[in-house]
Design an enzyme around this catalytic site. Structure first.
Site, short mmCIF file in Angstrom:
data_model
loop_
_atom_site.label_atom_id
_atom_site.label_comp_id
_atom_site.label_asym_id
_atom_site.label_seq_id
_atom_site.Cartn_x
_atom_site.Cartn_y
_atom_site.Cartn_z
N ARG A 4 -12.67 -16.63 1.56
CA ARG A 4 -12.26 -16.87 2.79
C ARG A 4 -12.00 -18.65 2.66
NH1 ARG A 4 -12.07 -12.62 3.39
NH2 ARG A 4 -12.89 -11.26 5.14
N SER A 61 0.77 -1.08 -0.09
CA SER A 61 -0.06 0.13 -0.10
C SER A 61 0.94 1.35 0.02
CB SER A 61 -0.94 0.09 1.13
OG SER A 61 -1.60 1.31 1.44
N HIS A 88 -13.61 -2.53 -2.76
CA HIS A 88 -12.69 -1.91 -1.70
C HIS A 88 -12.95 -2.79 -0.18
CE1 HIS A 88 -9.67 1.40 -1.34
NE2 HIS A 88 -9.75 1.24 0.07
N SER A 124 -13.32 -4.89 -7.81
CA SER A 124 -13.16 -4.62 -6.26
C SER A 124 -14.21 -3.43 -5.73
CB SER A 124 -11.94 -4.31 -5.94
OG SER A 124 -11.77 -3.90 -4.65
N GLY A 143 -7.17 -10.10 1.59
CA GLY A 143 -7.00 -9.16 2.39
C GLY A 143 -6.84 -9.15 3.69
N ARG A 144 -8.19 -9.11 4.58
CA ARG A 144 -8.15 -9.15 5.93
C ARG A 144 -7.65 -10.59 6.51
NH1 ARG A 144 -13.24 -6.73 4.45
NH2 ARG A 144 -13.59 -4.74 5.28
N ARG A 172 -15.56 -1.10 1.87
CA ARG A 172 -15.08 -0.13 2.68
C ARG A 172 -15.28 1.38 2.22
NH1 ARG A 172 -11.72 -1.51 6.59
NH2 ARG A 172 -9.93 0.19 6.62
N GLY A 197 -12.09 -9.44 -2.26
CA GLY A 197 -13.47 -9.04 -1.28
C GLY A 197 -14.19 -10.48 -1.14
N GLN A 240 0.66 -0.11 -4.78
CA GLN A 240 -0.71 0.55 -4.76
C GLN A 240 -0.49 1.96 -4.42
OE1 GLN A 240 -2.23 1.69 -1.84
NE2 GLN A 240 -4.25 2.49 -2.84
#
Length: 363
Positions: free
Chosen positions: A292, A106, A257, A255, A311-312, A260, A289, A128
């Site tokens: 999992r 990022s 985001h 995406s 991501g997360r 968010r 997005g 990014q």
């Protein structure tokens, strides 16, 4: 406990992180409908297994913009990894390199571009960017990325400002005094450490520094300053996908985001086929997005994505286990993908096409 699912990695991270930091990582915009929809969209497709297929040597390796990956995945750009672990993005870089995954660093990384590169020499990595009002700062970042061996630039195009994230507003979230976006000059980052009741330092920072005047024609300015491939992240419509092709993008990321930005937008997976069809094979399409499970990765490929960004869950692994924890998340996704390929009778990535899926519940 050895975590055997991404959810278990998440539980370990939540138990370790302060609540305000967990909310910053996990929260979405508005009522968080889009954040939740990202998660449930994957369950709207089921796999159609084929049998009596030789699956003795499944192969999920791939190439993306010249980078060889052990699986069609990468770490999505996320800010301030040091909120999760003191080693920050350097630990994430080592994890991604060990797993053979792409790292997208990022613009708001909490380690320098050079430190991140040195943590995993030779590993595939992209940078990014947000479009800043201060164009000289953008130019300087591009030069540093080139010199440090970053393989592409990822311009986030869905953020003229940061979305209204209620968790951060309620927490009056601001960065700790000892943490900042170290790749930007202090005068460009100070607002992220300032907040008050009902306000978010992150949102205020975006209002000051992001340039909301960005248009398609402005991409030529960035193109003229680098030979690096340009990836546009935040595409959700066929119309914008076609414009991305027309304006010379080298790849796009479907995406929202992570839910968010604008609450009420569709899950990225839901619009992936529309975007893939609009592009017509002229450039690679990625998606992010709510992924999992490795089976989700297979579904993304079946719907036409070349790769997916995660991501997360990577931050979950980082938070509870540092580089080893983040590596475990990525390794788990690859193992689950290979299991899915074997058990669906589709041992090569090319076998994962739309015939591998059916809608659920059936129409």
């Amino acid at each position: 406990m050895v975590p055997l699912t991404l959810a278990e990695h998440g539980a370990l991270a939540k138990a370790r992180l302060p609540a305000v930091i967990w909310d910053f990582f996990e929260g979405g915009a508005g009522s968080e409908w889009t954040r939740r929809a990202n998660l449930t969209a994957w369950r709207r497709h089921v796999l159609r297994p084929r049998v009596l297929v030789d699956v003795s040597a499944p192969d999920c390796g791939t190439e993306l913009l010249g980078a060889r990956l052990a699986a069609p995945y990468g770490v999505a750009p996320m800010a301030y990894h040091r909120l999760a672990h003191p080693d920050g993005e350097c630990a994430t870089a080592r994890a991604a390199a060990g797993a053979g995954a792409l790292l997208v660093a990022s613009i708001f990384a909490s380690r320098t571009l050079e430190e991140i590169a040195a943590a995993a020499p030779g590993a595939p990595r992209w940078l990014q960017l947000y479009w800043l009002r201060e164009r000289d700062a953008l130019t300087a970042l591009v030069r540093r990325a080139e010199q440090a061996g970053y393989g592409a630039l990822v311009l986030t195009v869905d953020a003229p400002k940061v979305g209204r994230r209620l968790r951060d507003l309620r927490n009056a979230f601001a960065l700790p005094a000892d943490l900042t976006a170290v790749n930007l000059a202090p005068e460009l980052t100070g607002a992220a450490r300032e907040s008050a009741a009902g306000r978010s330092g992150i949102e205020e920072h975006s209002r000051q520094q992001f340039d909301p005047r960005l248009r398609w024609a402005d991409l030529a300015w960035l193109r003229a300053r680098t030979a690096l491939p340009l990836v546009l992240k935040g595409i959700l419509t066929a119309e914008d996908a076609r414009l991305a092709v027309e304006h010379g993008a080298d790849a796009i990321v479907v995406s929202n985001h992570g839910g968010r930005q604008l609450d009420g937008t569709p899950p990225a997976l839901a619009v992936l086929p529309e975007v893939v069809d609009a592009v017509g094979g002229r450039l690679p399409v990625l998606v992010d997005g709510g992924l999992r499970h490795g089976a989700d990765l297979a579904k993304a490929l079946a719907l036409g994505a070349r790769a997916a960004l995660v991501g997360r869950p990577v931050l979950w692994g980082l938070a509870h286990g540092g580089a080893d924890g983040a590596r475990a998340v990525l390794d788990l996704l690859r193992e689950e993908l290979l299991d899915t390929m074997v058990l669906t009778g589709r041992p090569a990535l090319a076998d994962l096409d739309r015939t591998a899926l059916a809608p659920w519940p059936p129409s």
